[in-house]
Design an enzyme around this catalytic site. Structure first.
Site, PDB file in Angstrom:
ATOM      1  CG  HIS A  78     -13.711 -27.449 -20.757  1.00 23.20           C
ATOM      2  ND1 HIS A  78     -12.583 -27.730 -20.008  1.00 23.20           N
ATOM      3  CD2 HIS A  78     -13.532 -26.191 -21.230  1.00 23.20           C
ATOM      4  CE1 HIS A  78     -11.780 -26.678 -19.995  1.00 23.20           C
ATOM      5  NE2 HIS A  78     -12.327 -25.726 -20.741  1.00 23.20           N
TER       6      HIS A  78
ATOM      7  CB  CYS B 297      -0.954   0.006   1.189  1.00 20.20           C
ATOM      8  SG  CYS B 297      -0.160   0.094   2.811  1.00 20.20           S
TER       9      CYS B 297
END
Length: 636
Positions: A557, A386
């Site tokens: 998939h 930060c």
């Protein structure tokens, strides 16, 4: 300007001032340590070593603040000019110029930034270094001279007026009233400006005369904050109650006061509690003649102890000031919490509000928007960053550290300021607004943007990624699934009807992965989940990128185009105890997936969570019935 705009401006200004001081806290600690040890009243008086105390507080600390302020405005060139300019206010004043450095450092950075913008594109090739060096030197010298002649004397006069005012307040017994300003100022992020810009220079002058100053404890006293957190521990609800103990440790022993601000923002009336606690603590300190001989940076009980004059009465006075402040704040906070309505989810909203107050925007749509680079195969260190590296990032690091430990992972979680990010950083987590700065600092790291450091779903997602390092494309799919999961939840029904017992196949053997994928595809077709063409789409997808997921799991998939062949959402599980080769990787569990309208993303996410635990893998591989496997997946 409206009242709300003024408030936002003040908050941003406070955060900017804080960002100048916080990266240099270690220098304040070093100065405090040398002072505590070697001055005549120190633990080990040493006249020779004590000569460092004066130059450090007069030159080192202000120059560091000015350097950091210039760097915040215009990186390295701004930092250098800011440091040069700060020397002018130091030489032009008789007291430590912390406040002057906070003013002139950023100003120096701004001046050189504007100059560079003015001459951009106008310098002949080969003369860039000459112009850059001379421009910074000349402008720095001019600002230093002006500071020496004007800024230094002005701030010196202003500080002398403040000293006289403080002496008057002490003499009239009104010093406790300063808490009415100081405690709200903390929540507005003006605490460092008040503490190091105003109170510390005055306190240092008092130390020269009396050996200690009560002013060093007006802002640094952790009592009011710990009182609020203790009240939440006993009378809070939900996430606020659960997180309060950890926050209390960070605040009281780590000295990071910012960590209790969200708890105040949840119930703004609690500002009354910290004001009452602060006033009580100051009154106690005045009554017992408490004070420190150097600033306490950060405001930790350890730091306060280290710079307390080394005699019993001083320790008694200072500890009493902290305890009384904590007790009064706790009692007032408890009354407010018990008599008011609490929402269990308020803490996250308050944390987000705190970040917005600091000038950081928030995006709920995608907590991991802006990830850059590939996740390293072997992550050993995660860094929260930060502005200052001691507030918001400390909260996030504490929470994720606990989750990493619970997951049994050998990963170190630390926090730092963006400016101090190491070049070899692997994974960096920042607020969305700060991510671009972090990327510029360490472009090769894997960057993650979060909405607020107290939000846990983002950390669970990262833990899942670390446990499945094999397929970066799959990670992106899982990320999208978790972001879109709430939208698809009602339609998907949380797996209800997606996996049926007849679609679980035990003790299978295959010659190669293509045969296994065709088997999985045929099972989806037979179950009515997809048309026959979907099988070829699954083979095509595997040729593009392996669907090996890690932990002995593959999830074949279809391609994006193949979704047209999906009739409804569902999946099948194929158990291969002896394993099958997926491009050099052994696979023992195969999940064939067909998803409609984004449901496949949710299925992938659910499977990822289940299969992140090898214990679940082993149980499914050893399962004797289809229902056993369904139960294991259903629990997750």
């Amino acid at each position: 300007m409206s009242q709300s705009n003024i408030k936002v401006a003040v908050q941003k200004f406070g955060n900017f001032l804080s960002s100048m001081v916080m990266p240099n806290i270690s220098a304040f600690i070093a100065w405090g340590l040398i002072t505590a040890l070697f001055i005549p009243d120190g633990l080990w008086p040493n006249e020779e070593l004590a000569t460092m105390v004066g130059p450090m507080v007069t030159y080192l600390l202000p120059i560091l603040i000015g350097y950091t302020g210039g760097k915040l405005v215009y990186d390295q060139r701004g930092a250098v000019v800011g440091a040069i300019a700060t020397m002018g206010v130091i030489a032009g004043a008789e007291i430590p110029m912390f406040l002057g450095a906070m003013v002139i450092g950023p100003l120096g950075g701004w001046v050189i930034k504007k100059f560079d913008q003015m001459i951009e594109g106008k310098i002949r090739a080969g003369f860039e270094m000459l112009v850059n060096n001379f421009s910074a030197g000349i402008l720095g010298a001019i600002i230093a001279i002006l500071s020496f002649l004007g800024v230094g004397p002005v701030i010196n006069t202003f500080t002398n007026m403040l000293i006289a005012g403080v002496d008057w307040m002490v003499g009239t017994g009104l010093l406790p009233l300063t808490s009415i300003l100081i405690e709200p100022a903390k929540v507005l992020f003006l605490n460092n400006a008040i503490n190091h810009g105003v109170l510390s220079p005055i306190g240092i002058e008092q130390v020269k005369e009396t050996g200690q100053s009560i002013l060093f404890l007006l802002e640094a006293n952790p009592g009011p904050g710990i009182g609020v957190l203790l009240a939440y521990m006993f009378f809070g609800k939900g996430a606020a109650k659960r997180s309060a103990p950890g926050a209390g440790v960070i605040h009281f022993f780590g000295g990071i006061h910012e960590i209790y601000f969200p708890y105040i923002l949840m119930r703004p009336l609690l500002i009354v509690a910290v004001i009452l606690g602060g006033m009580s603590g100051v009154f106690t300190l005045v009554l017992l003649n408490g004070g420190l001989f150097a600033p306490s940076s950060p405001g930790s009980i350890f730091a306060i102890t280290a710079v307390t004059p080394h005699h019993a009465s001083a320790y008694l006075a200072n500890f009493a000031g902290v305890i009384v402040a904590a007790v009064v704040s706790f009692l007032a906070s408890s009354f407010i919490l018990k008599t008011g309505k609490q929402n269990e989810d308020d803490i996250e909203a308050a944390a987000q509000k705190m970040q917005e107050m600091k000038g950081k925007k928030s995006s709920v749509a995608n907590a991991f928007a802006g990830s850059q680079g590939a996740m390293p195969d072997h992550v050993t260190k995660i860094i929260f960053a930060c502005d200052a590296g001691m507030g918001s990032s400390a909260m996030g690091a504490s929470l994720l550290r606990k989750k990493v430990k619970e997951a049994g992972m050998d990963v170190t979680v630390t926090n730092t300021s963006i400016s101090n990010l190491p070049a070899d950083a692997q994974v960096v987590i920042t607020q969305e607004e700060l991510t671009p700065r972090a990327r510029n600092k360490v472009p090769n790291a894997y960057h993650i943007s979060v909405d607020n450091f107290l939000s846990s779903p983002e950390y669970d997602k990262l833990i899942s990624k670390l446990q499945f390092p094999a397929n970066s494309e799959l990670h992106e799919i899982v990320d999208d699934a978790e972001d879109a999961g709430t939208e698809n939840q009602s339609e998907a029904g949380k797996f209800e009807g997606l996996l049926l017992p007849e679609n679980v196949f035990l003790n299978q053997k295959f010659a190669n992965k293509e045969e296994a994928i065709r088997f999985a595809g045929k099972a989806l077709v037979n179950a009515g989940y997809a048309e026959e063409s979907y099988i070829e789409a699954m083979i095509e997808r595997e040729q593009m990128t392996s669907t090996y997921m890690g932990n002995d799991v593959a999830i074949p998939h279809g391609t994006e185009a193949g979704k047209k062949a999906v009739l409804k959402s569902g999946f099948t599980v194929i158990q291969v105890p002896e394993g099958i080769d997926f491009d050099g990787q052994k696979v023992r569990l195969i999940f064939g997936i067909a998803g409609k309208d984004g449901t496949h993303l949710e299925i992938l996410s659910g499977i990822a969570v289940t299969c992140s635990d090898m214990e679940n893998i082993e149980k499914m591989v050893e399962a004797k019935t289809a229902q056993e496997i369904i139960d294991i997946i259903g629990k997750k």
